[in-house]
Write a protein that holds these residues in place. Structure first.
Motif, PDB file in Angstrom:
ATOM      1  N   GLY A 145       1.093  -1.165  -0.030  1.00 43.84           N
ATOM      2  CA  GLY A 145       0.103   0.193  -0.070  1.00 43.84           C
ATOM      3  C   GLY A 145       0.339   0.916   0.181  1.00 43.84           C
ATOM      4  N   GLU A 146       0.512   2.087   1.211  1.00 48.11           N
ATOM      5  CA  GLU A 146       1.122   3.442   0.782  1.00 48.11           C
ATOM      6  C   GLU A 146       2.512   3.099   1.112  1.00 48.11           C
ATOM      7  OE1 GLU A 146      -0.705   4.569   5.539  1.00 48.11           O
ATOM      8  OE2 GLU A 146      -1.022   5.441   3.449  1.00 48.11           O
ATOM      9  N   ALA A 147       2.868   2.588   1.648  1.00 44.71           N
ATOM     10  CA  ALA A 147       4.466   1.998   2.448  1.00 44.71           C
ATOM     11  C   ALA A 147       4.829   1.869   1.259  1.00 44.71           C
ATOM     12  CB  ALA A 147       4.578   0.083   3.057  1.00 44.71           C
ATOM     13  N   GLN A 148       4.708   1.373   0.175  1.00 45.89           N
ATOM     14  CA  GLN A 148       5.689   1.484  -1.292  1.00 45.89           C
ATOM     15  C   GLN A 148       6.453   2.288  -2.096  1.00 45.89           C
ATOM     16  OE1 GLN A 148       3.245   0.571  -4.494  1.00 45.89           O
ATOM     17  NE2 GLN A 148       2.381  -0.236  -3.175  1.00 45.89           N
ATOM     18  N   GLU A 149       5.962   3.897  -1.426  1.00 45.32           N
ATOM     19  CA  GLU A 149       5.995   5.290  -2.138  1.00 45.32           C
ATOM     20  C   GLU A 149       7.918   5.623  -1.956  1.00 45.32           C
ATOM     21  OE1 GLU A 149       5.502   9.035  -3.529  1.00 45.32           O
ATOM     22  OE2 GLU A 149       4.103   7.132  -3.584  1.00 45.32           O
ATOM     23  N   GLY A 150       8.318   5.565  -2.790  1.00 37.95           N
ATOM     24  CA  GLY A 150       9.697   5.716  -2.642  1.00 37.95           C
ATOM     25  C   GLY A 150      10.256   4.741  -3.161  1.00 37.95           C
ATOM     26  N   TRP A 151      10.078   3.068  -3.035  1.00 41.34           N
ATOM     27  CA  TRP A 151      11.151   2.242  -2.848  1.00 41.34           C
ATOM     28  C   TRP A 151      11.396   1.815  -4.922  1.00 41.34           C
ATOM     29  CZ3 TRP A 151      12.568  -2.132   0.381  1.00 41.34           C
ATOM     30  CH2 TRP A 151      12.785  -1.548   1.652  1.00 41.34           C
ATOM     31  N   ILE A 152      12.537   1.719  -4.763  1.00 38.22           N
ATOM     32  CA  ILE A 152      12.907   2.066  -5.837  1.00 38.22           C
ATOM     33  C   ILE A 152      13.777   0.119  -6.074  1.00 38.22           C
ATOM     34  CG2 ILE A 152      15.232   1.945  -6.939  1.00 38.22           C
ATOM     35  CD1 ILE A 152      16.060   4.878  -4.882  1.00 38.22           C
ATOM     36  N   GLY A 153      13.545  -0.266  -7.696  1.00 43.43           N
ATOM     37  CA  GLY A 153      13.552  -1.720  -7.990  1.00 43.43           C
ATOM     38  C   GLY A 153      13.937  -1.736  -9.158  1.00 43.43           C
ATOM     39  N   VAL A 154      14.747  -3.152  -9.790  1.00 40.03           N
ATOM     40  CA  VAL A 154      14.820  -3.306 -11.431  1.00 40.03           C
ATOM     41  C   VAL A 154      14.370  -4.199 -11.820  1.00 40.03           C
ATOM     42  CG1 VAL A 154      17.240  -3.006 -10.113  1.00 40.03           C
ATOM     43  CG2 VAL A 154      16.945  -4.679  -9.780  1.00 40.03           C
ATOM     44  N   THR A 155      14.199  -4.133 -12.588  1.00 36.83           N
ATOM     45  CA  THR A 155      13.773  -5.221 -13.904  1.00 36.83           C
ATOM     46  C   THR A 155      13.950  -4.926 -15.208  1.00 36.83           C
ATOM     47  OG1 THR A 155      11.168  -6.089 -14.210  1.00 36.83           O
ATOM     48  CG2 THR A 155      11.764  -2.776 -14.151  1.00 36.83           C
ATOM     49  N   THR A 156      13.829  -5.813 -16.036  1.00 36.05           N
ATOM     50  CA  THR A 156      14.633  -6.128 -17.797  1.00 36.05           C
ATOM     51  C   THR A 156      13.027  -5.504 -18.486  1.00 36.05           C
ATOM     52  OG1 THR A 156      13.394  -7.686 -18.295  1.00 36.05           O
ATOM     53  CG2 THR A 156      15.482  -7.679 -17.198  1.00 36.05           C
ATOM     54  N   TYR A 157      11.511  -4.895 -17.911  1.00 35.20           N
ATOM     55  CA  TYR A 157      10.569  -4.253 -18.536  1.00 35.20           C
ATOM     56  C   TYR A 157       9.488  -3.730 -17.494  1.00 35.20           C
ATOM     57  CZ  TYR A 157       5.732  -3.103 -20.422  1.00 35.20           C
ATOM     58  OH  TYR A 157       4.665  -3.258 -20.859  1.00 35.20           O
ATOM     59  N   ILE A 158       8.898  -3.164 -17.790  1.00 33.63           N
ATOM     60  CA  ILE A 158       7.842  -1.952 -17.131  1.00 33.63           C
ATOM     61  C   ILE A 158       7.267  -1.774 -17.424  1.00 33.63           C
ATOM     62  CG2 ILE A 158       9.288  -0.346 -16.019  1.00 33.63           C
ATOM     63  CD1 ILE A 158       8.580  -1.121 -13.091  1.00 33.63           C
ATOM     64  N   PRO A 159       5.989  -1.814 -17.520  1.00 36.24           N
ATOM     65  CA  PRO A 159       5.025  -0.578 -17.871  1.00 36.24           C
ATOM     66  C   PRO A 159       5.696   0.975 -17.847  1.00 36.24           C
ATOM     67  CG  PRO A 159       3.846  -1.835 -16.504  1.00 36.24           C
ATOM     68  CD  PRO A 159       4.737  -2.507 -16.327  1.00 36.24           C
ATOM     69  N   GLY A 160       5.691   1.635 -18.964  1.00 36.00           N
ATOM     70  CA  GLY A 160       5.790   3.150 -18.952  1.00 36.00           C
ATOM     71  C   GLY A 160       7.860   3.145 -19.252  1.00 36.00           C
ATOM     72  N   LEU A 161       8.100   2.360 -20.398  1.00 37.31           N
ATOM     73  CA  LEU A 161       8.403   1.855 -20.457  1.00 37.31           C
ATOM     74  C   LEU A 161       8.540   2.140 -22.476  1.00 37.31           C
ATOM     75  CD1 LEU A 161      11.994  -0.718 -20.490  1.00 37.31           C
ATOM     76  CD2 LEU A 161      10.848  -0.224 -22.341  1.00 37.31           C
ATOM     77  N   GLU A 162       9.108   2.778 -23.387  1.00 40.21           N
ATOM     78  CA  GLU A 162       8.514   3.246 -24.741  1.00 40.21           C
ATOM     79  C   GLU A 162       9.915   3.345 -25.004  1.00 40.21           C
ATOM     80  OE1 GLU A 162       6.406   7.016 -25.572  1.00 40.21           O
ATOM     81  OE2 GLU A 162       4.888   6.333 -23.812  1.00 40.21           O
ATOM     82  N   ALA A 163       9.782   2.256 -26.404  1.00 41.18           N
ATOM     83  CA  ALA A 163      11.238   2.230 -27.318  1.00 41.18           C
ATOM     84  C   ALA A 163      10.374   1.966 -28.988  1.00 41.18           C
ATOM     85  CB  ALA A 163      11.416   0.535 -27.151  1.00 41.18           C
ATOM     86  N   ALA A 164      11.456   2.794 -29.402  1.00 43.96           N
ATOM     87  CA  ALA A 164      11.116   3.211 -31.173  1.00 43.96           C
ATOM     88  C   ALA A 164      11.320   1.330 -31.645  1.00 43.96           C
ATOM     89  CB  ALA A 164      11.467   3.824 -31.447  1.00 43.96           C
ATOM     90  N   ALA A 165      10.398   1.715 -32.519  1.00 44.11           N
ATOM     91  CA  ALA A 165      10.634   0.429 -33.228  1.00 44.11           C
ATOM     92  C   ALA A 165      11.536   0.032 -33.796  1.00 44.11           C
ATOM     93  CB  ALA A 165       9.036   0.072 -34.459  1.00 44.11           C
ATOM     94  N   ASP A 166      12.557  -0.745 -34.328  1.00 47.21           N
ATOM     95  CA  ASP A 166      13.467  -1.653 -34.976  1.00 47.21           C
ATOM     96  C   ASP A 166      13.411  -1.222 -36.900  1.00 47.21           C
ATOM     97  OD1 ASP A 166      16.002  -3.296 -34.860  1.00 47.21           O
ATOM     98  OD2 ASP A 166      14.933  -3.682 -36.817  1.00 47.21           O
ATOM     99  N   PRO A 167      14.046  -0.308 -37.245  1.00 50.02           N
ATOM    100  CA  PRO A 167      13.767   0.723 -38.644  1.00 50.02           C
ATOM    101  C   PRO A 167      14.371  -0.852 -39.276  1.00 50.02           C
ATOM    102  CG  PRO A 167      16.158   1.356 -37.482  1.00 50.02           C
ATOM    103  CD  PRO A 167      15.515   0.251 -36.028  1.00 50.02           C
ATOM    104  N   LYS A 168      14.637  -2.238 -38.905  1.00 45.55           N
ATOM    105  CA  LYS A 168      14.610  -3.639 -39.906  1.00 45.55           C
ATOM    106  C   LYS A 168      13.484  -4.151 -39.909  1.00 45.55           C
ATOM    107  CE  LYS A 168      17.834  -5.767 -42.821  1.00 45.55           C
ATOM    108  NZ  LYS A 168      19.548  -6.534 -42.452  1.00 45.55           N
ATOM    109  N   TYR A 169      13.302  -4.654 -38.741  1.00 47.69           N
ATOM    110  CA  TYR A 169      12.287  -5.400 -38.811  1.00 47.69           C
ATOM    111  C   TYR A 169      10.992  -4.230 -37.580  1.00 47.69           C
ATOM    112  CZ  TYR A 169      16.123  -8.448 -39.734  1.00 47.69           C
ATOM    113  OH  TYR A 169      17.098  -8.976 -40.522  1.00 47.69           O
ATOM    114  N   PRO A 170      10.187  -3.799 -38.165  1.00 45.44           N
ATOM    115  CA  PRO A 170       9.336  -2.797 -37.114  1.00 45.44           C
ATOM    116  C   PRO A 170       7.965  -3.691 -36.903  1.00 45.44           C
ATOM    117  CG  PRO A 170       9.369  -2.232 -39.714  1.00 45.44           C
ATOM    118  CD  PRO A 170      10.515  -2.432 -39.692  1.00 45.44           C
ATOM    119  N   ALA A 171       7.907  -4.710 -37.993  1.00 45.44           N
ATOM    120  CA  ALA A 171       7.145  -5.699 -37.520  1.00 45.44           C
ATOM    121  C   ALA A 171       6.978  -6.792 -36.911  1.00 45.44           C
ATOM    122  CB  ALA A 171       6.431  -6.429 -38.850  1.00 45.44           C
ATOM    123  N   LEU A 172       8.137  -6.973 -36.339  1.00 45.99           N
ATOM    124  CA  LEU A 172       9.126  -7.862 -35.222  1.00 45.99           C
ATOM    125  C   LEU A 172       8.908  -7.226 -34.214  1.00 45.99           C
ATOM    126  CD1 LEU A 172      11.407 -10.298 -37.813  1.00 45.99           C
ATOM    127  CD2 LEU A 172       8.497 -10.114 -37.050  1.00 45.99           C
TER     128      LEU A 172
END
Length: 408
Positions: free
Chosen positions: A269-296
Protein backbone atom coordinates in the motif's frame (compact mmCIF):
# COMPACT_ATOMS: atom_id res chain seq x y z
CA UNK A 1 -4.42 -65.68 -59.45
CA UNK A 2 -1.30 -65.94 -57.29
CA UNK A 3 1.47 -63.44 -56.62
CA UNK A 4 4.96 -64.85 -56.25
CA UNK A 5 6.95 -64.18 -53.07
CA UNK A 6 9.37 -61.75 -54.68
CA UNK A 7 6.58 -59.61 -56.05
CA UNK A 8 4.72 -59.75 -52.73
CA UNK A 9 7.77 -58.50 -50.83
CA UNK A 10 8.25 -55.75 -53.39
CA UNK A 11 4.65 -54.60 -53.03
CA UNK A 12 4.97 -54.64 -49.26
CA UNK A 13 8.07 -52.41 -49.48
CA UNK A 14 6.25 -49.93 -51.70
CA UNK A 15 3.31 -49.85 -49.31
CA UNK A 16 5.59 -49.24 -46.32
CA UNK A 17 7.40 -46.48 -48.16
CA UNK A 18 4.08 -44.84 -48.98
CA UNK A 19 3.04 -44.96 -45.35
CA UNK A 20 6.35 -43.58 -44.14
CA UNK A 21 6.70 -40.80 -46.71
CA UNK A 22 4.21 -38.30 -45.29
CA UNK A 23 5.66 -38.57 -41.77
CA UNK A 24 9.24 -38.25 -43.03
CA UNK A 25 8.42 -35.28 -45.26
CA UNK A 26 6.51 -33.61 -42.44
CA UNK A 27 9.47 -34.04 -40.07
CA UNK A 28 11.89 -32.60 -42.62
CA UNK A 29 9.59 -29.68 -43.35
CA UNK A 30 9.42 -28.47 -39.74
CA UNK A 31 11.92 -26.86 -37.40
CA UNK A 32 11.56 -28.01 -33.82
CA UNK A 33 12.12 -25.69 -30.87
CA UNK A 34 12.02 -27.23 -27.41
CA UNK A 35 10.47 -25.18 -24.62
CA UNK A 36 10.92 -26.73 -21.15
CA UNK A 37 8.80 -24.46 -18.94
CA UNK A 38 7.09 -24.54 -15.55
CA UNK A 39 3.50 -24.85 -16.75
CA UNK A 40 2.40 -26.06 -13.31
CA UNK A 41 3.73 -25.79 -9.76
CA UNK A 42 5.15 -22.84 -7.85
CA UNK A 43 6.86 -21.23 -10.86
CA UNK A 44 3.81 -21.47 -13.11
CA UNK A 45 3.49 -17.69 -13.47
CA UNK A 46 6.93 -17.63 -15.10
CA UNK A 47 6.19 -20.61 -17.34
CA UNK A 48 2.78 -19.33 -18.44
CA UNK A 49 4.25 -15.93 -19.32
CA UNK A 50 7.10 -17.50 -21.31
CA UNK A 51 4.63 -19.67 -23.20
CA UNK A 52 2.58 -16.61 -24.15
CA UNK A 53 5.67 -14.76 -25.38
CA UNK A 54 6.94 -17.71 -27.43
CA UNK A 55 3.56 -18.40 -29.03
CA UNK A 56 3.03 -14.75 -29.92
CA UNK A 57 6.48 -14.51 -31.52
CA UNK A 58 5.85 -17.59 -33.66
CA UNK A 59 2.48 -16.23 -34.80
CA UNK A 60 3.85 -12.76 -35.57
CA UNK A 61 6.66 -14.33 -37.58
CA UNK A 62 4.07 -16.19 -39.62
CA UNK A 63 4.43 -19.76 -38.37
CA UNK A 64 7.21 -20.64 -40.80
CA UNK A 65 10.93 -19.88 -40.86
CA UNK A 66 13.46 -20.59 -43.61
CA UNK A 67 10.60 -22.14 -45.56
CA UNK A 68 9.70 -24.66 -42.84
CA UNK A 69 6.91 -24.90 -40.30
CA UNK A 70 7.86 -23.81 -36.77
CA UNK A 71 7.02 -26.55 -34.29
CA UNK A 72 7.35 -25.57 -30.63
CA UNK A 73 7.48 -28.56 -28.29
CA UNK A 74 6.30 -27.33 -24.88
CA UNK A 75 7.20 -29.58 -21.97
CA UNK A 76 6.02 -29.02 -18.40
CA UNK A 77 8.87 -29.11 -15.91
CA UNK A 78 6.24 -28.94 -13.12
CA UNK A 79 8.50 -26.52 -11.21
CA UNK A 80 10.40 -29.63 -10.11
CA UNK A 81 14.08 -30.45 -10.64
CA UNK A 82 13.58 -34.11 -11.56
CA UNK A 83 10.73 -33.28 -13.92
CA UNK A 84 13.01 -30.69 -15.51
CA UNK A 85 15.69 -33.34 -16.07
CA UNK A 86 13.08 -35.56 -17.73
CA UNK A 87 11.87 -32.70 -19.94
CA UNK A 88 15.39 -31.83 -21.09
CA UNK A 89 16.24 -35.47 -21.73
CA UNK A 90 13.08 -36.08 -23.74
CA UNK A 91 13.55 -32.98 -25.88
CA UNK A 92 17.27 -33.46 -26.47
CA UNK A 93 17.64 -37.25 -26.67
CA UNK A 94 14.30 -38.33 -28.11
CA UNK A 95 13.05 -35.34 -30.08
CA UNK A 96 16.65 -34.31 -30.87
CA UNK A 97 15.79 -30.62 -31.02
CA UNK A 98 18.48 -28.23 -32.16
CA UNK A 99 17.09 -25.29 -30.17
CA UNK A 100 15.82 -24.75 -26.62
CA UNK A 101 14.13 -21.73 -25.01
CA UNK A 102 13.70 -21.77 -21.24
CA UNK A 103 13.28 -22.45 -18.38
CA UNK A 104 12.86 -19.15 -16.54
CA UNK A 105 13.23 -20.05 -12.85
CA UNK A 106 16.83 -20.44 -11.69
CA UNK A 107 16.60 -23.87 -9.97
CA UNK A 108 14.80 -25.40 -12.94
CA UNK A 109 17.36 -24.08 -15.42
CA UNK A 110 20.17 -25.41 -13.24
CA UNK A 111 18.54 -28.85 -13.11
CA UNK A 112 18.66 -29.08 -16.90
CA UNK A 113 22.38 -28.34 -17.23
CA UNK A 114 23.76 -31.95 -17.15
CA UNK A 115 21.34 -33.13 -19.85
CA UNK A 116 22.10 -30.07 -21.97
CA UNK A 117 25.87 -30.54 -21.69
CA UNK A 118 25.51 -33.98 -23.28
CA UNK A 119 23.69 -32.64 -26.35
CA UNK A 120 24.55 -28.92 -26.52
CA UNK A 121 21.61 -27.70 -28.53
CA UNK A 122 21.49 -23.94 -29.04
CA UNK A 123 20.09 -22.91 -25.65
CA UNK A 124 18.44 -19.54 -25.00
CA UNK A 125 17.67 -18.75 -21.36
CA UNK A 126 15.45 -15.67 -20.85
CA UNK A 127 15.67 -16.02 -17.06
CA UNK A 128 17.83 -17.65 -14.36
CA UNK A 129 19.76 -14.87 -12.62
CA UNK A 130 22.23 -17.03 -10.73
CA UNK A 131 25.90 -16.72 -11.71
CA UNK A 132 26.13 -20.44 -10.89
CA UNK A 133 24.57 -21.02 -14.30
CA UNK A 134 27.22 -18.76 -15.78
CA UNK A 135 29.95 -20.78 -14.07
CA UNK A 136 28.57 -24.04 -15.46
CA UNK A 137 27.77 -23.12 -19.05
CA UNK A 138 28.57 -19.43 -19.67
CA UNK A 139 31.65 -20.16 -21.75
CA UNK A 140 29.79 -22.61 -23.98
CA UNK A 141 29.37 -21.30 -27.53
CA UNK A 142 25.80 -22.65 -27.77
CA UNK A 143 24.58 -20.92 -24.61
CA UNK A 144 22.76 -17.58 -25.05
CA UNK A 145 21.60 -15.71 -21.96
CA UNK A 146 18.92 -13.06 -22.55
CA UNK A 147 18.28 -11.97 -18.97
CA UNK A 148 20.48 -10.12 -16.48
CA UNK A 149 22.47 -12.05 -13.91
CA UNK A 150 22.20 -11.06 -10.25
CA UNK A 151 25.30 -8.86 -10.49
CA UNK A 152 23.76 -6.86 -13.35
CA UNK A 153 21.04 -5.72 -10.91
CA UNK A 154 23.62 -4.15 -8.63
CA UNK A 155 25.75 -2.69 -11.39
CA UNK A 156 22.74 -0.76 -12.71
CA UNK A 157 21.43 0.20 -9.26
CA UNK A 158 24.81 1.53 -8.14
CA UNK A 159 25.32 3.48 -11.34
CA UNK A 160 21.83 5.01 -11.24
CA UNK A 161 22.02 6.04 -7.57
CA UNK A 162 25.51 7.48 -7.94
CA UNK A 163 24.26 9.63 -10.82
CA UNK A 164 21.25 10.86 -8.83
CA UNK A 165 22.75 11.22 -5.33
CA UNK A 166 26.36 12.10 -6.05
CA UNK A 167 29.49 10.82 -4.27
CA UNK A 168 30.10 10.17 -0.59
CA UNK A 169 26.77 8.54 0.33
CA UNK A 170 26.41 5.69 2.84
CA UNK A 171 24.66 2.36 2.39
CA UNK A 172 23.21 -0.20 4.81
CA UNK A 173 22.27 -3.70 3.67
CA UNK A 174 19.74 -6.11 5.14
CA UNK A 175 20.11 -9.59 3.65
CA UNK A 176 18.32 -12.87 4.31
CA UNK A 177 20.00 -16.07 5.43
CA UNK A 178 18.82 -17.98 2.36
CA UNK A 179 20.46 -18.55 -1.02
CA UNK A 180 18.99 -15.33 -2.42
CA UNK A 181 20.38 -13.00 0.21
CA UNK A 182 23.78 -14.65 0.42
CA UNK A 183 24.21 -14.72 -3.35
CA UNK A 184 23.32 -11.05 -3.84
CA UNK A 185 25.35 -9.65 -0.92
CA UNK A 186 28.83 -9.80 -2.52
CA UNK A 187 27.55 -8.16 -5.70
CA UNK A 188 25.95 -5.31 -3.75
CA UNK A 189 29.21 -4.86 -1.86
CA UNK A 190 31.31 -4.88 -5.02
CA UNK A 191 29.32 -2.55 -7.25
CA UNK A 192 28.20 -0.01 -4.64
CA UNK A 193 31.72 0.27 -3.26
CA UNK A 194 33.04 0.77 -6.79
CA UNK A 195 30.46 3.55 -7.26
CA UNK A 196 31.77 5.35 -4.18
CA UNK A 197 29.24 4.30 -1.54
CA UNK A 198 30.52 3.60 1.96
CA UNK A 199 28.83 0.55 3.48
CA UNK A 200 28.06 1.32 7.13
CA UNK A 201 25.98 -1.72 8.12
CA UNK A 202 25.33 -5.28 6.94
CA UNK A 203 22.58 -7.05 8.87
CA UNK A 204 21.59 -10.69 8.46
CA UNK A 205 17.92 -11.63 9.01
CA UNK A 206 16.22 -14.98 9.05
CA UNK A 207 14.09 -15.70 6.00
CA UNK A 208 10.48 -15.46 7.12
CA UNK A 209 11.27 -13.31 10.18
CA UNK A 210 8.24 -11.39 11.45
CA UNK A 211 9.93 -8.86 13.75
CA UNK A 212 12.64 -6.66 12.27
CA UNK A 213 12.85 -4.15 15.14
CA UNK A 214 16.22 -5.44 16.47
CA UNK A 215 17.73 -5.00 12.99
CA UNK A 216 16.12 -1.59 12.57
CA UNK A 217 17.71 -0.42 15.83
CA UNK A 218 21.15 -1.14 14.37
CA UNK A 219 20.26 0.57 11.09
CA UNK A 220 19.14 3.70 12.95
CA UNK A 221 22.47 3.92 14.74
CA UNK A 222 24.33 3.67 11.41
CA UNK A 223 22.22 6.51 9.88
CA UNK A 224 22.66 5.44 6.25
CA UNK A 225 21.56 7.51 3.28
CA UNK A 226 20.38 4.35 1.50
CA UNK A 227 19.04 1.00 2.71
CA UNK A 228 18.97 -2.08 0.48
CA UNK A 229 16.81 -5.11 1.26
CA UNK A 230 18.32 -8.26 -0.29
CA UNK A 231 15.37 -10.52 0.45
CA UNK A 232 12.73 -12.37 -1.53
CA UNK A 233 9.22 -11.04 -2.14
CA UNK A 234 7.39 -12.17 0.99
CA UNK A 235 10.21 -10.92 3.20
CA UNK A 236 10.33 -7.75 1.11
CA UNK A 237 6.69 -7.13 2.03
CA UNK A 238 7.49 -7.49 5.73
CA UNK A 239 10.54 -5.23 5.45
CA UNK A 240 8.65 -2.52 3.57
CA UNK A 241 5.65 -2.43 5.88
CA UNK A 242 7.62 -2.52 9.13
CA UNK A 243 10.12 0.12 7.98
CA UNK A 244 7.15 2.38 7.22
CA UNK A 245 5.21 1.72 10.44
CA UNK A 246 8.36 2.04 12.58
CA UNK A 247 9.33 5.29 10.80
CA UNK A 248 12.80 3.99 10.00
CA UNK A 249 13.63 7.31 8.39
CA UNK A 250 16.22 6.19 5.82
CA UNK A 251 15.80 8.57 2.86
CA UNK A 252 16.23 6.06 0.03
CA UNK A 253 15.01 2.45 0.09
CA UNK A 254 16.06 -0.17 -2.46
CA UNK A 255 14.60 -3.56 -3.21
CA UNK A 256 15.73 -5.80 -6.06
CA UNK A 257 13.05 -7.39 -8.27
CA UNK A 258 10.11 -7.25 -5.87
CA UNK A 259 9.04 -3.55 -6.17
CA UNK A 260 7.79 -4.30 -9.69
CA UNK A 261 5.55 -7.18 -8.57
CA UNK A 262 1.81 -6.73 -8.08
CA UNK A 263 1.95 -9.04 -5.06
CA UNK A 264 4.35 -6.66 -3.28
CA UNK A 265 2.53 -3.53 -4.43
CA UNK A 266 -0.89 -4.77 -3.31
CA UNK A 267 0.45 -5.87 0.08
CA UNK A 268 2.46 -2.76 0.95
CA UNK A 269 0.00 0.00 0.00
CA UNK A 270 1.18 3.49 0.95
CA UNK A 271 4.40 2.04 2.42
CA UNK A 272 5.74 1.42 -1.10
CA UNK A 273 6.11 5.14 -1.88
CA UNK A 274 9.67 5.93 -2.92
CA UNK A 275 10.96 2.36 -3.06
CA UNK A 276 13.45 1.62 -5.85
CA UNK A 277 13.65 -1.61 -7.82
CA UNK A 278 15.14 -3.24 -10.92
CA UNK A 279 13.60 -5.10 -13.82
CA UNK A 280 13.98 -5.78 -17.54
CA UNK A 281 10.61 -4.34 -18.53
CA UNK A 282 8.03 -2.21 -16.79
CA UNK A 283 4.88 -0.34 -17.88
CA UNK A 284 5.87 3.11 -19.06
CA UNK A 285 9.03 1.94 -20.78
CA UNK A 286 8.90 3.24 -24.36
CA UNK A 287 11.14 2.12 -27.19
CA UNK A 288 10.85 2.93 -30.89
CA UNK A 289 10.35 0.23 -33.50
CA UNK A 290 13.39 -1.43 -35.03
CA UNK A 291 14.00 0.36 -38.37
CA UNK A 292 14.79 -2.87 -40.23
CA UNK A 293 12.22 -5.19 -38.64
CA UNK A 294 9.35 -2.98 -37.41
CA UNK A 295 6.78 -5.76 -37.76
CA UNK A 296 8.82 -8.09 -35.54
CA UNK A 297 10.03 -5.48 -33.04
CA UNK A 298 7.41 -2.71 -33.09
CA UNK A 299 7.30 0.34 -30.84
CA UNK A 300 6.62 -0.73 -27.27
CA UNK A 301 3.17 0.84 -27.15
CA UNK A 302 2.16 -0.97 -30.36
CA UNK A 303 3.46 -4.30 -29.10
CA UNK A 304 1.62 -3.85 -25.79
CA UNK A 305 -1.60 -3.09 -27.68
CA UNK A 306 -1.20 -6.25 -29.77
CA UNK A 307 -0.39 -8.35 -26.70
CA UNK A 308 -3.33 -6.96 -24.73
CA UNK A 309 -5.69 -7.59 -27.63
CA UNK A 310 -4.47 -11.17 -27.89
CA UNK A 311 -4.41 -12.12 -24.19
CA UNK A 312 -6.74 -9.57 -22.59
CA UNK A 313 -4.10 -8.68 -20.01
CA UNK A 314 -1.04 -6.47 -19.60
CA UNK A 315 2.32 -8.08 -20.40
CA UNK A 316 4.84 -8.86 -17.69
CA UNK A 317 8.62 -8.85 -17.98
CA UNK A 318 8.76 -12.58 -18.80
CA UNK A 319 6.19 -12.18 -21.60
CA UNK A 320 8.34 -9.55 -23.28
CA UNK A 321 11.63 -11.35 -22.67
CA UNK A 322 10.38 -14.65 -24.09
CA UNK A 323 8.92 -12.91 -27.14
CA UNK A 324 12.14 -11.03 -27.89
CA UNK A 325 14.31 -14.11 -27.32
CA UNK A 326 12.16 -16.26 -29.61
CA UNK A 327 12.06 -13.61 -32.31
CA UNK A 328 15.85 -13.27 -32.27
CA UNK A 329 16.18 -17.04 -32.66
CA UNK A 330 13.76 -17.08 -35.61
CA UNK A 331 15.65 -14.26 -37.29
CA UNK A 332 18.91 -16.16 -36.87
CA UNK A 333 17.41 -19.34 -38.35
CA UNK A 334 16.08 -17.34 -41.30
CA UNK A 335 19.45 -15.76 -41.93
CA UNK A 336 21.26 -19.09 -41.58
CA UNK A 337 18.89 -20.55 -44.21
CA UNK A 338 19.25 -23.94 -42.56
CA UNK A 339 18.21 -25.99 -39.55
CA UNK A 340 21.82 -26.11 -38.40
CA UNK A 341 22.67 -25.12 -34.84
CA UNK A 342 26.23 -24.08 -35.69
CA UNK A 343 25.14 -21.78 -38.50
CA UNK A 344 22.26 -20.39 -36.45
CA UNK A 345 24.57 -19.70 -33.50
CA UNK A 346 26.87 -17.77 -35.83
CA UNK A 347 23.93 -15.66 -37.00
CA UNK A 348 22.75 -15.11 -33.41
CA UNK A 349 26.11 -13.52 -32.63
CA UNK A 350 25.68 -11.09 -35.54
CA UNK A 351 22.23 -9.83 -34.50
CA UNK A 352 21.88 -6.20 -33.52
CA UNK A 353 18.24 -5.15 -33.26
CA UNK A 354 16.20 -2.59 -31.34
CA UNK A 355 13.65 -4.34 -29.16
CA UNK A 356 10.99 -3.36 -26.65
CA UNK A 357 13.51 -3.91 -23.83
CA UNK A 358 16.57 -2.37 -25.43
CA UNK A 359 19.34 -3.36 -27.77
CA UNK A 360 19.27 -7.00 -28.81
CA UNK A 361 22.92 -7.84 -29.27
CA UNK A 362 25.11 -10.55 -27.78
CA UNK A 363 28.47 -9.85 -26.20
CA UNK A 364 30.61 -11.03 -23.28
CA UNK A 365 29.41 -10.54 -19.71
CA UNK A 366 31.56 -9.52 -16.74
CA UNK A 367 31.32 -13.00 -15.26
CA UNK A 368 32.43 -14.84 -18.38
CA UNK A 369 29.29 -15.61 -20.38
CA UNK A 370 30.21 -15.42 -24.05
CA UNK A 371 26.73 -14.57 -25.33
CA UNK A 372 24.88 -12.15 -23.06
CA UNK A 373 22.13 -9.71 -24.10
CA UNK A 374 20.02 -7.18 -22.18
CA UNK A 375 22.45 -6.63 -19.32
CA UNK A 376 21.38 -3.00 -18.68
CA UNK A 377 18.65 -3.38 -16.08
CA UNK A 378 15.83 -0.85 -15.81
CA UNK A 379 15.93 1.00 -12.47
CA UNK A 380 12.56 2.36 -11.39
CA UNK A 381 10.95 4.03 -8.38
CA UNK A 382 7.42 3.78 -7.02
CA UNK A 383 5.92 7.28 -7.07
CA UNK A 384 2.21 7.76 -6.35
CA UNK A 385 1.45 4.13 -7.19
CA UNK A 386 3.18 4.43 -10.55
CA UNK A 387 6.64 3.54 -11.82
CA UNK A 388 9.05 6.37 -12.62
CA UNK A 389 11.96 5.08 -14.72
CA UNK A 390 15.36 6.30 -13.56
CA UNK A 391 17.82 4.27 -15.67
CA UNK A 392 19.00 3.69 -18.38
CA UNK A 393 18.89 7.26 -19.72
CA UNK A 394 17.18 6.36 -23.01
CA UNK A 395 14.14 5.08 -21.10
CA UNK A 396 14.13 7.54 -18.17
CA UNK A 397 10.82 9.27 -17.39
CA UNK A 398 12.16 11.36 -14.49
CA UNK A 399 15.33 13.29 -13.66
CA UNK A 400 14.77 13.33 -9.91
CA UNK A 401 14.83 10.73 -7.16
CA UNK A 402 12.10 10.89 -4.51
CA UNK A 403 12.74 10.15 -0.84
CA UNK A 404 10.87 7.29 0.79
CA UNK A 405 7.62 8.25 2.52
CA UNK A 406 6.91 7.67 6.22
CA UNK A 407 3.73 8.37 8.20
CA UNK A 408 3.56 11.78 9.82
Amino acid sequence: MTINLTRRVGLLGIACAALMAPQSAWAQDSIKIGAPLSLSGKFVSYGAAAKRGIEMAVDVYGGKVAGKKIEVLFRDTQSDAQAAVNSFTQLLSQEKVNYLIGPIATPIAMAGVPAWLRAKALWIVPGATTPLLEEKVGKEAMFFHTFPYAYHYHASLAKALREKLGPGKTLAIIYSDDAYGREHLPYAQKYFAAAGFRIVAEELVRAGATDLNPVFAKIRRAKPDVLMGLVQTTDGITLTKQAYVQRLGVPYMIGTAYPQLKQWQDATGEAQEGWIGVTTYIPGLEAAADPKYPALFPATKDWIAAFTNRYNRQPEFVDVGAYVSTMMLLLAIEQAKADDREKVAAEMKKLDVKTMIGRGHFGPADGGTLNQAFADVVVHQRVKNQDAIIFPPEFATTKTLEQAAYPK
